[in-house]
Design a protein around this motif. Structure first.
Motif, PDB file in Angstrom:
ATOM      1  N   LYS A 197     -18.149 -56.132  66.462  1.00 46.72           N
ATOM      2  CA  LYS A 197     -17.634 -57.470  66.178  1.00 46.72           C
ATOM      3  C   LYS A 197     -17.678 -58.402  67.376  1.00 46.72           C
ATOM      4  O   LYS A 197     -17.708 -59.622  67.212  1.00 46.72           O
ATOM      5  CB  LYS A 197     -16.182 -57.375  65.691  1.00 46.72           C
ATOM      6  CG  LYS A 197     -16.002 -57.289  64.188  1.00 46.72           C
ATOM      7  CD  LYS A 197     -14.522 -57.424  63.852  1.00 46.72           C
ATOM      8  CE  LYS A 197     -14.319 -57.465  62.345  1.00 46.72           C
ATOM      9  NZ  LYS A 197     -12.875 -57.616  62.002  1.00 46.72           N
ATOM     10  N   ARG A 204      -9.735 -55.313  64.907  1.00 46.58           N
ATOM     11  CA  ARG A 204      -9.329 -54.329  63.900  1.00 46.58           C
ATOM     12  C   ARG A 204      -9.897 -54.633  62.518  1.00 46.58           C
ATOM     13  O   ARG A 204      -9.946 -55.774  62.074  1.00 46.58           O
ATOM     14  CB  ARG A 204      -7.810 -54.275  63.810  1.00 46.58           C
ATOM     15  CG  ARG A 204      -7.114 -53.875  65.105  1.00 46.58           C
ATOM     16  CD  ARG A 204      -7.241 -52.399  65.378  1.00 46.58           C
ATOM     17  NE  ARG A 204      -6.398 -51.986  66.514  1.00 46.58           N
ATOM     18  CZ  ARG A 204      -6.337 -50.759  66.974  1.00 46.58           C
ATOM     19  NH1 ARG A 204      -7.038 -49.798  66.407  1.00 46.58           N
ATOM     20  NH2 ARG A 204      -5.567 -50.458  68.009  1.00 46.58           N
ATOM     21  N   GLU A 205     -10.286 -53.542  61.843  1.00 43.82           N
ATOM     22  CA  GLU A 205     -10.655 -53.630  60.439  1.00 43.82           C
ATOM     23  C   GLU A 205      -9.395 -53.471  59.587  1.00 43.82           C
ATOM     24  O   GLU A 205      -8.306 -53.220  60.104  1.00 43.82           O
ATOM     25  CB  GLU A 205     -11.671 -52.529  60.101  1.00 43.82           C
ATOM     26  CG  GLU A 205     -12.932 -52.588  60.925  1.00 43.82           C
ATOM     27  CD  GLU A 205     -13.701 -53.885  60.743  1.00 43.82           C
ATOM     28  OE1 GLU A 205     -13.740 -54.396  59.594  1.00 43.82           O
ATOM     29  OE2 GLU A 205     -14.237 -54.404  61.736  1.00 43.82           O
ATOM     30  N   ALA A 206      -9.541 -53.611  58.281  1.00 44.81           N
ATOM     31  CA  ALA A 206      -8.387 -53.555  57.377  1.00 44.81           C
ATOM     32  C   ALA A 206      -7.620 -52.243  57.518  1.00 44.81           C
ATOM     33  O   ALA A 206      -6.391 -52.207  57.439  1.00 44.81           O
ATOM     34  CB  ALA A 206      -8.838 -53.748  55.940  1.00 44.81           C
ATOM     35  N   GLY A 207      -8.340 -51.149  57.768  1.00 48.75           N
ATOM     36  CA  GLY A 207      -7.695 -49.847  57.892  1.00 48.75           C
ATOM     37  C   GLY A 207      -7.178 -49.541  59.278  1.00 48.75           C
ATOM     38  O   GLY A 207      -6.644 -48.465  59.522  1.00 48.75           O
ATOM     39  N   GLY A 208      -7.326 -50.492  60.221  1.00 53.46           N
ATOM     40  CA  GLY A 208      -6.803 -50.304  61.563  1.00 53.46           C
ATOM     41  C   GLY A 208      -7.807 -49.819  62.583  1.00 53.46           C
ATOM     42  O   GLY A 208      -7.501 -49.763  63.779  1.00 53.46           O
TER      43      GLY A 208
END
Length: 366
Positions: free
Chosen positions: A322, A305-309
């Motif tokens: 990733k 997951r990235e910071a925004g989900g």
């Protein structure tokens, strides 16, 4: 079941449309360069999420159900439950192509990397190892329940799409159906046909479209959804882009007043719902037809997951940027059945290409 410690080339997690498509192409094209692959299914039998659909969803009311590669979904009795049709079709498909499906095998965690190999552990402690993973777990296990002020104060019944059994369970009740997709519209028409008092709530006015649409339109829809996943953003629902098919069935519902939205919800109270237009209605049951989110909890150890989900997907829309060696189908635009079929093919090809490039010993445990 593979032997303990055996190294597989690929593990496909999920035996729905996307997972079976991927498995078919792995098998047909010989895309696994060493040893073999398996398909893991959490269910007791074939059918994927379709085996859990309510019986009143008949085959003639299903939109956009596409054939799997290599075997057409032949016409069936239109009044037969779609769950029965698809379960039978998927079972026949698995047998026809001798797909190595293991069930029930509910995945708890996936750990590892392309360099060291991936480990898949079941909820019962069974362990499998593979050089690559194709994740096709869909959304059925992650129903989305939106929050509104006063939600805990509502003393009526609340249930989600996946809890729906039959319209008869709502007799003598006043039912609010929440959601802007085809499931919501179908629920409303089923309930109204039994004389059940219904209301419809959508955050935005329902987006009706004329059907059918041409192929270029479908490609544009997928491109719109993929533009978010390629940026690491949480994907929007496909229906938010496609809209609702304006068939005669739905047009009759609009004309009768059943398929007319009251607008969004402002708050809930004891047996009551207040809408954004300021009006309040007494409600016995809220049926949340608000969709699902990608079922990916088992992949949490991989830190996707990235910071925004969201999850950064490569330009091929199936490779996870990733985590090389991890491919996702049924995510974003491929959540639709036609998209899932294409994504399964793309993931199988990408996995096969990657595995042939691995140096000797890479991705092998121990």
């Amino acid at each position: 079941m593979p032997s303990p410690g055996e190294q597989l080339s690929t593990i496909v997690i999920g035996a729905g449309q996307a997972g079976l498509s991927a498995a078919h192409h792995l098998r047909r094209k010989g895309l696994v360069p060493f040893q073999d692959f398996v398909v893991l299914d959490a269910n007791d039998g074939p059918g994927g999420a379709w085996r859990h659909r309510w019986d009143s969803l008949t085959f003639d009311r299903v939109h956009g159900l596409h054939s799997l590669p290599g075997m057409d979904l032949t016409p069936s009795d239109p009044t037969e439950p779609a769950s029965a049709v698809v379960t039978r079709y998927y079972g026949d498909y698995e047998s026809a192509f001798a797909l190595p499906v293991i069930r029930p095998f509910k995945v708890k965690t996936v750990t590892g990397s392309l360099a060291n190999g991936f480990t898949v552990t079941s909820t019962q402690g069974r362990v499998l190892n593979a050089a690559s993973i194709i994740n096709a777990t869909g959304t059925w296990d992650k129903p989305y329940w939106p929050y509104y002020p006063g939600a805990r104060d509502f003393t009526g019944t609340q249930l989600h799409t996946r809890d729906f059994v039959a319209p008869e369970q709502f007799l003598d009740k006043r039912v609010l159906v929440v959601g802007g997709g085809t499931s919501a519209a179908q629920f409303l028409l089923q309930l109204a046909s039994l004389g059940i008092d219904t209301l419809w709530s959508t955050r935005r006015p329902p987006l009706w479209r004329e059907a059918p649409q041409n192929k270029a339109w479908g490609i544009e829809v997928e491109a719109n959804v993929n533009s978010r996943t390629h940026s690491g953003l949480v994907p929007t629902s496909v229906v938010s882009v496609t809209g609702l098919p304006l068939t005669d069935f739905y047009q009759d519902g609009i004309d009768s007043g059943v398929l007319v939205s009251r607008g969004g919800i402002k708050s809930l109270a004891d047996h009551a719902v207040t809408f954004t237009d300021g009006t309040t209605e007494n409600i016995d049951v809220i049926l949340w037809a608000t969709g699902f989110r990608a079922s990916l909890d088992h992949l949490a150890p991989l830190g996707l997951r990235e910071a925004g989900g969201g999850i950064f997907m490569a330009e091929d829309s199936v490779s996870v940027s990733k985590v090389p060696g991890l491919f996702m189908v049924g995510y974003g635009a491929s959540a639709s059945t036609i998209g899932a079929t294409r994504a399964g093919r793309a993931a199988a090809a990408a996995a096969g290409k990657l595995l042939t490039r691995l140096p000797e010993g890479a991705g092998v445990h121990g």
